[in-house]
Design an enzyme around this catalytic site. Structure first.
Site, PDB file in Angstrom:
ATOM      1  N   SER A  25      13.585   9.723   5.757  1.00 37.54           N
ATOM      2  CA  SER A  25      13.459   8.468   4.932  1.00 37.54           C
ATOM      3  C   SER A  25      12.474   8.739   3.787  1.00 37.54           C
ATOM      4  CB  SER A  25      13.366   7.428   5.893  1.00 37.54           C
ATOM      5  OG  SER A  25      13.455   6.177   5.019  1.00 37.54           O
ATOM      6  N   ASN A  26      11.798   7.604   3.286  1.00 35.93           N
ATOM      7  CA  ASN A  26      10.870   7.558   2.134  1.00 35.93           C
ATOM      8  C   ASN A  26      10.185   6.295   2.494  1.00 35.93           C
ATOM      9  OD1 ASN A  26      12.260   5.487   0.482  1.00 35.93           O
ATOM     10  ND2 ASN A  26      14.043   6.994   0.538  1.00 35.93           N
ATOM     11  N   GLU A  27       9.201   6.068   1.641  1.00 37.91           N
ATOM     12  CA  GLU A  27       8.290   4.855   1.559  1.00 37.91           C
ATOM     13  C   GLU A  27       8.870   3.701   1.033  1.00 37.91           C
ATOM     14  OE1 GLU A  27       4.034   5.784   1.355  1.00 37.91           O
ATOM     15  OE2 GLU A  27       4.973   7.677   0.694  1.00 37.91           O
TER      16      GLU A  27
END
Ligand code: C5P
Length: 217
Positions: A25-27
């Site tokens: 995923s990512n932020e």
């Protein structure tokens, strides 16, 4: 706004599971998506809001929560035709594991290969299939910001692209370039609320041009 407009907004990250507890995923915080939803509601629009997992969701919208890119794609396809204006600020994960392990992967292998496959380009699908609709996307770039964003504007057949740097992730203030086929507008160090209002105004302007036959995409 003359007619009540329907906005479809895609927001937040997606999560692609490797096993029951690990994911790619990512932020992405969803802050820009929330600001866009608020700005669209302020203009009297209806908002269908598809969001990946984040901690804050907008109120006053039709909220559709998803986890993976494929789920976001499915919901976007189901809702796209209802929308006059579609905007994606979602940080869609580009690749997902070919296989999701049913059980937690043990650490007894000295090497572990995880095969990934490309996820569908959701806003690209909307751009290529739009009919008198406005479709806008974001481009987060670490180099050649404006040129790379313009390439995405063309390849995804978007009406508008908003280019920003990676410092935009999770921050409240940011600098963006709002780019359409003929112009680049810089908005420097402003709140996401102000930027979102500018973007919504711009998408409504393009929509009204399309409706009046001035700007056939
Ligand atoms: O990741 P990329 O730079 O191509 O993202 C540009 C735009 O495309 C963004 O608006 C993003 O939300 C959207 N996108 C998408 N589906 C993907 C990847 C990106 O809709 N698989």
């Amino acid at each position: 706004m003359s007619k009540k407009l329907t906005f479809l907004i895609l927001s937040g990250p997606t999560k692609e599971y490797i096993d029951p507890v690990r994911f790619i995923s990512n932020e992405s915080s969803g802050k820009m998506g929330n600001a866009l939803a608020q700005a669209a509601l302020k203009k009297g629009g209806d908002v269908i809001f598809i969001s990946g997992p984040v901690s804050v969701f907008p109120t006053g919208v039709k909220l559709i929560k998803i986890t993976t890119a494929l789920e976001m794609f499915k919901e976007a396809k189901l809702n796209f035709r209802k929308a006059d204006i579609t905007i994606s600020t979602a940080a869609v994960v580009d690749y997902s594991p070919v296989k999701t392990y049913k059980r937690k992967i043990k650490k007894n292998n000295p090497k572990l290969l995880i095969e990934l496959k490309q996820n569908p380009d959701i806003i690209g699908y909307c751009g290529k299939n739009k009919k008198n609709q406005v479709v806008a996307g974001f481009a987060l770039e670490t180099e050649n910001l404006i040129n790379n964003a313009k390439l995405k504007l063309e390849s995804k057949k978007l009406n508008l692209i908003i280019a920003n740097g990676k410092e935009s992730f999770n921050s409240d203030n940011t600098t963006v370039y709002i780019i359409d086929a003929g112009s680049v507008l810089k908005i420097a160090d402003k709140s996401k609320k102000i930027i979102a209002e500018n973007i919504i105004d711009e998408t409504i302007r393009i929509f009204e041009n399309i409706k009046s036959g001035k700007n056939i995409p």
